[in-house]
Design an enzyme around this catalytic site. Structure first.
Site, PDB file in Angstrom:
ATOM      1  CB  THR A 127      -8.522   3.215 -10.092  1.00 47.47           C
ATOM      2  OG1 THR A 127      -6.943   3.290 -10.457  1.00 47.47           O
ATOM      3  CG2 THR A 127      -9.149   2.611 -11.367  1.00 47.47           C
ATOM      4  CD  GLU A 128      -5.937   7.961  -9.477  1.00 44.84           C
ATOM      5  OE1 GLU A 128      -5.053   8.312 -10.262  1.00 44.84           O
ATOM      6  OE2 GLU A 128      -6.911   7.988  -9.642  1.00 44.84           O
ATOM      7  CB  THR A 129     -10.895   7.523  -4.126  1.00 46.87           C
ATOM      8  OG1 THR A 129     -11.691   7.246  -5.373  1.00 46.87           O
ATOM      9  CG2 THR A 129     -10.524   8.668  -4.266  1.00 46.87           C
ATOM     10  CG  LEU A 154      -6.227   1.282  -5.777  1.00 48.62           C
ATOM     11  CD1 LEU A 154      -5.290   1.632  -6.685  1.00 48.62           C
ATOM     12  CD2 LEU A 154      -6.439  -0.170  -5.386  1.00 48.62           C
TER      13      LEU A 154
END
Length: 270
Positions: free
Chosen positions: A142-144, A146
């Site tokens: 999910t990092e990208t 965020l």
């Protein structure tokens, strides 16, 4: 040889001799990778080789494996009035160090995954030797989404599922189910629910405990060497390790037990 259990926050340990059960334990926040949890994972990696354990079972409390990074801490600590890029990089690099240490533990690591394994939690799944998940578990990088990057987990996810699939998941933050994770080889076995998860973990543990601990440790060493060494150097190392095991106490006992149609001394009764 055993040693004292480390005293940890946000992680509980249950050392049963042959098996160490490690549980991320902040269920009210879906077991995020807090600073305390990251420190605990590093200390556990140091403890395991000295503990006498032959397998580690990793799971999360409260029906969720791991929600990933501690976003509130990210905001409060890293995005405050005077952010320190060096501190941020050091903390991030520390997770990579912990993952690398877990990846090279000389024992079988079994991940029991339910609920969700997100971001850094998916990194933890990627370093496990055996991954068992419930059918309703969801996985995502999910990092990208965020505005971040899956920095330290990238090499471990890529090694597990391949560069193409890893890039697709990283660049879309797509949520996948257990069936898709199984297709991508992130998950080895899917079970219906928590009760079946416990049963499947028990089966996996029993299988591991049928194998010689020293042989398992050397096998994991060679599995990593396959990525680290040129082919000829790897074959030379494998031959040397095979000779050492052939002349060692485990192989003498294992061959004798097989020929005598009995269990070897290290095999835990089923």
């Amino acid at each position: 040889m055993t040693t004292a259990l480390p005293d940890l926050e946000d992680i509980t340990l249950d050392d049963r001799g042959d098996v160490l059960y490690v549980t991320l334990n902040r269920p009210e926040q879906r077991n995020p990778l807090t600073a305390a949890a990251l420190d605990g994972l590093s200390r556990i990696a140091d403890y395991v080789p000295r503990s006498g354990a032959r397998a580690v079972v990793l799971r999360g409390a409260g029906g969720v494996f791991c929600a990933g990074g501690d976003l509130k801490s990210f905001r409060d600590t890293f995005q405050g009035d005077a952010p320190d890029p060096g501190q941020i990089a050091a903390v991030n690099r520390g997770y990579g160090t912990a993952l690398a240490a877990w990846d090279r533990l000389p024992v079988a690591v079994i991940a029991a995954v339910e609920g969700a394994a997100m971001a850094g939690g998916m990194g933890l799944v990627s370093i496990a030797d055996i991954v068992i998940a419930t059918a309703r578990t969801r996985f995502a990088l999910t990092e990208t989404k965020l505005g971040l990057t899956p920095a330290q987990i990238s090499p471990f996810v890529i090694a597990r599922i391949g560069a193409h699939h890893a890039r697709r998941l990283m660049l879309t933050s797509a949520v996948i189910d257990a069936q898709e994770a199984h297709r991508l080889t992130l998950v080895d076995e899917i079970v219906a629910d928590s009760a079946e998860l416990d049963e499947a973990v028990g089966r996996a543990v029993r299988q591991v405990l049928r194998c010689a601990p020293g042989a398992n440790a050397l096998t994991k060493e060679l599995a990593h060497a396959a990525f680290d060494l040129p082919r000829e150097a790897l074959l030379d190392l494998a031959a040397a390790r095979f000779a050492a095991t052939m002349l060692g106490a485990e192989a003498r006992e294992g061959v004798a037990a097989f020929l005598a149609k009995r269990d070897p001394s290290w095999a835990v009764p089923q």
